[in-house]
Write a protein that holds these residues in place. Structure first.
Motif, PDB file in Angstrom:
ATOM      1  N   PRO A   1      49.550  37.548  36.583  1.00  0.00           N
ATOM      2  CA  PRO A   1      48.881  36.624  37.763  1.00  0.00           C
ATOM      3  C   PRO A   1      47.515  36.383  37.578  1.00  0.00           C
ATOM      4  CG  PRO A   1      49.685  38.866  38.295  1.00  0.00           C
ATOM      5  CD  PRO A   1      50.262  38.409  37.064  1.00  0.00           C
ATOM      6  N   ILE A   2      46.817  37.117  37.071  1.00  0.00           N
ATOM      7  CA  ILE A   2      45.383  36.721  36.480  1.00  0.00           C
ATOM      8  C   ILE A   2      45.245  35.312  35.921  1.00  0.00           C
ATOM      9  CG2 ILE A   2      43.418  37.195  35.167  1.00  0.00           C
ATOM     10  CD1 ILE A   2      43.990  40.164  35.727  1.00  0.00           C
TER      11      ILE A   2
ATOM     12  N   MET B   1      45.883  32.901  38.470  1.00  0.00           N
ATOM     13  CA  MET B   1      44.881  32.931  39.398  1.00  0.00           C
ATOM     14  C   MET B   1      43.487  32.208  38.790  1.00  0.00           C
ATOM     15  SD  MET B   1      43.484  36.222  41.402  1.00  0.00           S
ATOM     16  CE  MET B   1      42.148  37.264  40.189  1.00  0.00           C
TER      17      MET B   1
ATOM     18  N   LEU C   1      36.540  40.452  34.370  1.00  0.00           N
ATOM     19  CA  LEU C   1      37.917  41.113  34.191  1.00  0.00           C
ATOM     20  C   LEU C   1      37.575  42.470  33.408  1.00  0.00           C
ATOM     21  CD1 LEU C   1      40.923  40.807  34.120  1.00  0.00           C
ATOM     22  CD2 LEU C   1      40.895  39.770  31.883  1.00  0.00           C
TER      23      LEU C   1
ATOM     24  N   LEU D   1      36.216  44.245  43.738  1.00  0.00           N
ATOM     25  CA  LEU D   1      36.368  43.883  42.555  1.00  0.00           C
ATOM     26  C   LEU D   1      37.688  44.531  42.115  1.00  0.00           C
ATOM     27  CD1 LEU D   1      34.982  42.224  40.318  1.00  0.00           C
ATOM     28  CD2 LEU D   1      34.454  44.369  39.038  1.00  0.00           C
ATOM     29  N   LEU D   2      38.081  45.624  42.378  1.00  0.00           N
ATOM     30  CA  LEU D   2      39.213  46.220  42.009  1.00  0.00           C
ATOM     31  C   LEU D   2      40.262  45.440  42.814  1.00  0.00           C
ATOM     32  CD1 LEU D   2      38.321  49.978  41.306  1.00  0.00           C
ATOM     33  CD2 LEU D   2      38.900  48.276  39.543  1.00  0.00           C
ATOM     34  N   LEU D   3      40.203  45.509  44.055  1.00  0.00           N
ATOM     35  CA  LEU D   3      41.198  44.711  44.773  1.00  0.00           C
ATOM     36  C   LEU D   3      41.568  43.249  44.410  1.00  0.00           C
ATOM     37  CD1 LEU D   3      40.173  45.684  48.426  1.00  0.00           C
ATOM     38  CD2 LEU D   3      42.078  46.544  47.152  1.00  0.00           C
ATOM     39  N   ALA D   4      40.417  42.500  43.957  1.00  0.00           N
ATOM     40  CA  ALA D   4      40.638  41.229  43.338  1.00  0.00           C
ATOM     41  C   ALA D   4      41.281  41.078  42.183  1.00  0.00           C
ATOM     42  CB  ALA D   4      39.132  40.263  43.531  1.00  0.00           C
ATOM     43  N   VAL D   5      40.978  42.160  41.090  1.00  0.00           N
ATOM     44  CA  VAL D   5      41.147  41.817  39.759  1.00  0.00           C
ATOM     45  C   VAL D   5      42.378  42.593  39.361  1.00  0.00           C
ATOM     46  CG1 VAL D   5      40.608  41.561  37.368  1.00  0.00           C
ATOM     47  CG2 VAL D   5      39.018  40.967  39.093  1.00  0.00           C
ATOM     48  N   ASN D   6      42.814  43.912  40.387  1.00  0.00           N
ATOM     49  CA  ASN D   6      43.923  44.707  39.986  1.00  0.00           C
ATOM     50  C   ASN D   6      44.873  44.666  40.875  1.00  0.00           C
ATOM     51  OD1 ASN D   6      43.608  46.271  37.548  1.00  0.00           O
ATOM     52  ND2 ASN D   6      41.692  46.846  38.295  1.00  0.00           N
ATOM     53  N   ILE D   7      44.537  44.655  42.318  1.00  0.00           N
ATOM     54  CA  ILE D   7      45.437  44.905  43.310  1.00  0.00           C
ATOM     55  C   ILE D   7      46.221  43.818  43.680  1.00  0.00           C
ATOM     56  CG2 ILE D   7      45.902  45.967  45.631  1.00  0.00           C
ATOM     57  CD1 ILE D   7      45.359  47.886  43.169  1.00  0.00           C
ATOM     58  N   PHE D   8      45.310  42.942  43.925  1.00  0.00           N
ATOM     59  CA  PHE D   8      45.656  41.348  44.201  1.00  0.00           C
ATOM     60  C   PHE D   8      46.772  40.868  43.209  1.00  0.00           C
ATOM     61  CE2 PHE D   8      45.249  36.671  44.258  1.00  0.00           C
ATOM     62  CZ  PHE D   8      45.924  36.659  45.167  1.00  0.00           C
ATOM     63  N   PRO D   9      46.447  41.065  42.134  1.00  0.00           N
ATOM     64  CA  PRO D   9      47.512  40.651  40.825  1.00  0.00           C
ATOM     65  C   PRO D   9      48.473  41.574  40.936  1.00  0.00           C
ATOM     66  CG  PRO D   9      45.397  40.576  39.823  1.00  0.00           C
ATOM     67  CD  PRO D   9      45.131  40.980  41.470  1.00  0.00           C
ATOM     68  N   LEU D  10      48.476  42.876  41.139  1.00  0.00           N
ATOM     69  CA  LEU D  10      49.680  43.471  41.322  1.00  0.00           C
ATOM     70  C   LEU D  10      50.499  43.180  42.285  1.00  0.00           C
ATOM     71  CD1 LEU D  10      51.023  46.164  39.907  1.00  0.00           C
ATOM     72  CD2 LEU D  10      49.776  47.360  41.848  1.00  0.00           C
TER      73      LEU D  10
ATOM     74  N   VAL E   1      49.235  42.724  34.796  1.00  0.00           N
ATOM     75  CA  VAL E   1      48.319  42.152  35.488  1.00  0.00           C
ATOM     76  C   VAL E   1      47.902  40.717  34.867  1.00  0.00           C
ATOM     77  CG1 VAL E   1      47.494  43.826  37.028  1.00  0.00           C
ATOM     78  CG2 VAL E   1      46.477  43.520  34.994  1.00  0.00           C
TER      79      VAL E   1
ATOM     80  N   ILE F   1      35.031  49.570  35.317  1.00  0.00           N
ATOM     81  CA  ILE F   1      34.593  50.021  36.435  1.00  0.00           C
ATOM     82  C   ILE F   1      35.019  51.679  36.741  1.00  0.00           C
ATOM     83  CG2 ILE F   1      35.563  49.387  38.404  1.00  0.00           C
ATOM     84  CD1 ILE F   1      32.590  48.249  39.181  1.00  0.00           C
TER      85      ILE F   1
ATOM     86  N   ILE G   1      34.869  48.273  45.148  1.00  0.00           N
ATOM     87  CA  ILE G   1      36.239  48.204  45.683  1.00  0.00           C
ATOM     88  C   ILE G   1      36.885  47.022  45.646  1.00  0.00           C
ATOM     89  CG2 ILE G   1      37.683  48.691  47.701  1.00  0.00           C
ATOM     90  CD1 ILE G   1      36.819  51.238  46.449  1.00  0.00           C
TER      91      ILE G   1
ATOM     92  N   PHE H   1      42.485  56.142  43.344  1.00  0.00           N
ATOM     93  CA  PHE H   1      42.655  54.755  43.381  1.00  0.00           C
ATOM     94  C   PHE H   1      42.104  54.184  42.224  1.00  0.00           C
ATOM     95  CE2 PHE H   1      41.132  50.597  44.736  1.00  0.00           C
ATOM     96  CZ  PHE H   1      41.984  50.254  44.756  1.00  0.00           C
TER      97      PHE H   1
ATOM     98  N   THR I   1      43.835  52.235  38.417  1.00  0.00           N
ATOM     99  CA  THR I   1      43.871  51.044  38.164  1.00  0.00           C
ATOM    100  C   THR I   1      43.996  51.021  36.523  1.00  0.00           C
ATOM    101  OG1 THR I   1      41.592  51.001  38.191  1.00  0.00           O
ATOM    102  CG2 THR I   1      42.889  50.046  40.056  1.00  0.00           C
TER     103      THR I   1
ATOM    104  N   MET J   1      47.764  50.572  34.797  1.00  0.00           N
ATOM    105  CA  MET J   1      48.470  49.548  34.526  1.00  0.00           C
ATOM    106  C   MET J   1      48.361  48.868  33.065  1.00  0.00           C
ATOM    107  SD  MET J   1      48.204  47.193  37.597  1.00  0.00           S
ATOM    108  CE  MET J   1      47.220  48.166  38.693  1.00  0.00           C
TER     109      MET J   1
ATOM    110  N   ALA K   1      36.034  44.838  35.664  1.00  0.00           N
ATOM    111  CA  ALA K   1      37.315  45.566  36.564  1.00  0.00           C
ATOM    112  C   ALA K   1      37.881  46.730  36.007  1.00  0.00           C
ATOM    113  CB  ALA K   1      38.324  44.629  37.091  1.00  0.00           C
TER     114      ALA K   1
END
Lengths: 315, 312
Positions: free
Chosen positions: B161-162, B165, B181, A40-49, B158, B187, A38, B146, B150, B153, B184
Motif C-alpha cells: 500500500p505504501i 499511496m 518512511l 505519522l504512525l497512522l499515516a505510514v503504518n496503520i493506514f497502509p495496514l 506495508v 520513531i 501518532i 501501539f 508498529t 510488521m 515512521a
C-alpha cells in the motif's frame, strides 16, 4: 504507574500553579508533542495496514491499474492456507528461526558470562564482537556470498584446511542440504552480539549480595549458577529471543543477497516468498492476504510470548 | 564491605574467560577483515585460489567503484597519455575513464535520507517522549505499546500500500518519501529510548524553572534538553544506523533518484560477473562510518539495546 497517591501529591506542588499562569496548558502541550508522532504512525503504518486488509479480499494487481477490481471474499486466504508450497516456506522459516535462536542464545550467553568475568581489556574485545550487528545486512549477505564461493571463497578454503575435504565438493549456497545452514551461520555471526549484550545487561543487574549470601550458605558455584544466575537472567534471555524472533521472522535483506531463496526454494523464507508474490508476480491481493496472515502470526505469537515473559518476570 | 569479595572472579578464571572471548573476537573479525583486504586487491588476486593473504595492493577496486570506463582504440590511447594515477590504473586494460559511476550519488542519497530521517525521528521522538514522561496522557501505556508494535510488521506487508499511496502522492522514489518512511519506522525506537532517558532526569529541575517563571516550553528546551543531550545523541546514532542499513524498502520503493547504497553495492558488475574488489571497496566505504560510530559510542550501546531498562 504515575497514579499513586504519592505522585499525585507531588504533582500538586506550586509548580502546577505557575504552569497554569504562563503559556499553554499541560494538556495542550501534551497533544502538540505526541500528535505528530501518532499522526505519522497512522499515516505510514496503520493506514497502509488497513489498506492491506482491504486489498487482501480483492484480486487487485498493482501492475494492472485499469483492470476492474473484484472482491473475492476469503478466497485468497483459503488458497494460501491450503497451498503446500507455502507450508514448505513456513517450515523453512521455522527451521531458520529455531537454529539461529538456539545458536545465538548459547553462544551469546556464554560470551556474556565470560565477559562478565571482567578480564583486562574486555571493553575493547566486546566492541569488536559487537561490530557485525551494526552493519548493513544486505551488504553483509552480499559479501558472505563471496566468502562462500566454492572455488575461490575463504570459507571453503578454511574448511578444506581443517578437514581435508575438496573445496569444490561442498557448495554452501548451491547445495540443497547446506544452503539453509549457510544462512544460519551468517545470521548467527551477525546477531549473536545482540543476544550477548542483552545477557550482559542481565548479568550486571544481578546484585552481588545474592551471591554473597549464597556463599555464606556454602552453596557450590554450580548450584549458584543454576539457582541464581539462570533464573535471574531468564527474563533477559526471553526478551532477547522475542526480539530476535520478530526480526528473523521478517528477515529479508540478508537472505535475498545471500541465496535469493535458492537453490530451488530451500531458503525461500516467507518474507522472500511474499516479495516474489507482491513485486514479481504482482498478485497484490493475494500477497496482501499473505502479509496479513504473517502479521497476525507474529503478533499472536508475540502476545502469547509476552504474557509468558511477564509471568517469568513476576516470579 | 570488606576488600575481599566472593563475587570477584579468580585470576585463573579471568585469564580463561579472556582467552575464549579474544579467540571468538578474532574469528568474528575474519570476514570483515577479508572485505577490507579484498578492496585493495586486483580482480585476478581477488578470485585466486588458494585465497591470497599477501598480495600487491592496488586502488583498482576503488577506481572501478567510482568510475565508469570504456574501451578505446590503440591510436586514441597513444595520442592521449594518462594524466594521473587513476587513469594509469585503467590504462592497463586499454580503457579510459568515461565518467563517474552512480556510487557517489547513491552514497549521497544514503547520507541525505539517513540524516534527514534521523533528525526528524529525534525531533518528533523527543517531543513525544517528553510528553509521555511528564504528562498524564490517557491510555499512555496502550499508546506506547501501539508505537512499539508498529515495528513487528514485516516491511513487505506495508510496502504494497505504501507503494500505491506514494505513487498517488508523487512521493515514490523521492528523498522526502524515504525520509518520512524511515522516520515512521525509527520513531518507535526513538520514543522508547528517549522516554527512558528523560524519565531519569529529576522533575525537580523543571519545577524549579517553572517557579522561576519559565513556561513549559522554556523549561523543556532550557532545562530538560541539555540534560538529555547524551541520551539524544546515542538514540540518534541508533536511528542513523537503521536508516543507513535499510534495504527492503529501498529496493522495493525506489528505482534510481532516491536509491541508497545498500541496493546498489551488490550490483557493481565488472568484466564477467561481479567486480569483487569494487564491491568490497564500496562495502568498506559504506561500513566504515558505522564502525567508527560503534567504537565511539561503545559506552552507550548496552543501554540503547536494552531500552535503558538496565542501569549499571
Amino acid at each position: 504507574m504515575s497514579d499513586t497517591p504519592i505522585s499525585r501529591a507531588a504533582n500538586a506542588t506550586p509548580a502546577n500553579v505557575a504552569r497554569k499562569i504562563k503559556g499553554l496548558s499541560d494538556r495542550a502541550i501534551a497533544w502538540i508533542f505526541v500528535g505528530p508522532t501518532i499522526f505519522l504512525l497512522l499515516a505510514v503504518n496503520i493506514f497502509p495496514l488497513i489498506w492491506t486488509i482491504n486489498l487482501s479480499f480483492t484480486n487487485f494487481r498493482a501492475n494492472r491499474l485499469n483492470r476492474e477490481v473484484e472482491y473475492v471474499g476469503f478466497r485468497n486466504y483459503e488458497r494460501i492456507l491450503t497451498d503446500s508450497d507455502i507450508w514448505l516456506n513456513m517450515q523453512a522459516t521455522a527451521h531458520f528461526l529455531f537454529w539461529t535462536i538456539f545458536f545465538q542464545v548459547v553462544i551469546g550467553f556464554t560470551l556474556a558470562y565470560l565477559i562478565n568475568k571482567k578480564f583486562k581489556g574486555n571493553d575493547l574485545w566486546t566492541t569488536i564482537i559487537v561490530l557485525p550487528m551494526m552493519l548493513s545486512p544486505a551488504v553483509v549477505g552480499n559479501f558472505w556470498k563471496f566468502l562462500y564461493q566454492p572455488q575461490i571463497g575463504l570459507f571453503n578454503y578454511i574448511i578444506t584446511f581443517f578437514t581435508g575435504k575438496e573445496p569444490s565438493s561442498f557448495e554452501m549456497l548451491g547445495s540443497v542440504d547446506l544452503a539453509p545452514w549457510s544462512i544460519v551461520i551468517v545470521d548467527t555471526w551477525m546477531w549473536t552480539p545482540f543476544v550477548m549484550l542483552i545477557c550482559l545487561a542481565g548479568l550486571r543487574s544481578i546484585p552481588d549480595y545474592i551471591y554473597e549470601a549464597a556463599e555464606v550458605d556454602r552453596a557450590s558455584k554450580l548450584r549458584q549458577f543454576f539457582t541464581i544466575t539462570i533464573p535471574m537472567i531468564l527474563p533477559f534471555l526471553m526478551l532477547a529471543i522475542l526480539f530476535r524472533g520478530i526480526e528473523n521472522f521478517k528477515m529479508f535483506d540478508l537472505v535475498v543477497q545471500l541465496t535469493g531463496g535458492g537453490p530451488g526454494s530451500t531458503t525461500e523464507l516467507t518474507s522472500i516468498n511474499l516479495k516474489r508474490e507482491a513485486f514479481e508476480k504482482w498478485r497484490t491481493g493475494y500477497a496482501s492476504a499473505y502479509a496479513i496472515i504473517l502479521f497476525v502470526t507474529v503478533f499472536g505469537l508475540a502476545s502469547i510470548y509476552v504474557k509468558a515473559l511477564n509471568k517469568v518476570k513476576e516470579r | 564491605m570488606s576488600s575481599f569479595s566472593v563475587t570477584e572472579p579468580t585470576k585463573r578464571s579471568k585469564w580463561f574467560a579472556g582467552t575464549l572471548v579474544i579467540t571468538y573476537a578474532l574469528i568474528t573479525m575474519i570476514p570483515l577483515a577479508w572485505i577490507m583486504l579484498t578492496g585493495f586487491k586486483s580482480p585476478s588476486d581477488a578470485i585466486s585460489y588458494p585465497p591470497k593473504v599477501f598480495f600487491e595492493p592496488t586502488l583498482e577496486g576503488y577506481v572501478n567503484l567510482f568510475t565508469t570506463r570504456t574501451r578505446q582504440t590503440d591510436e586514441f590511447l597513444a595520442a592521449n597519455p594518462p594524466e594521473n594515477w587513476y587513469e594509469e590504473i585503467v590504462r592497463q586494460y586499454d580503457m579510459v575513464i568515461a565518467g563517474p559511476s552512480k556510487f557517489g550519488e547513491r552514497f549521497l542519497n544514503s547520507v541525505i535520507i539517513g540524516f534527514g530521517s534521523t533528525f526528524l525521528s529525534i525531533f518528533l521522538g523527543t517531543l513525544a517522549a517528553y510528553a509521555f514522561s511528564r504528562f498524564k496522557i490517557p491510555l499512555a501505556d496502550d499508546l506506547l505499546f501501539f508505537i512499539l508494535s508498529t515495528r513487528m510488521m514485516p516491511p513487505i506487508a506495508v510496502a504494497i500500500p505504501i507503494f500505491l499511496m506514494y505513487r498517488q502522492l508523487g512521493l515514490s522514489d523521492t528523498h522526502l518519501g524515504m525520509i518520512l518512511l524511515y522516520t515512521a519506522v525509527n520513531i518507535s525506537l526513538a520514543v522508547w529510548l528517549l522516554k527512558g532517558f528523560i524519565d531519569e532526569i529529576p522533575r525537580e529541575y523543571e519545577e524549579a524553572a517553572l517557579i522561576d517563571g519559565y513556561t513549559r516550553f522554556q523549561a523543556f528546551y532550557k532545562v530538560v534538553l541539555p540534560q538529555a543531550a547524551t541520551g539524544i545523541a546515542s538514540t540518534a546514532i541508533f536511528c542513523l544506523i537503521f536508516a543507513w542499513n535499510e534495504y527492503a524498502f529501498a529496493v522495493l520503493l525506489t528505482s534510481g533518484t532516491a536509491q541508497t547504497a545498500p541496493p546498489f553495492i551488490p550490483t557493481i558488475i565488472g568484466v564477467g560477473g561481479l567486480d569483487w574488489p569494487a564491491v568490497a571497496a564500496g562495502a568498506t566505504i559504506f561500513l566504515l562510518p558505522v564502525m567508527i560510530f560503534t567504537v565511539a559510542l561503545r559506552k552507550h550501546l548496552l543501554r540503547g539495546i536494552t531500552f535503558g531498562a538496565v542501569r549499571k
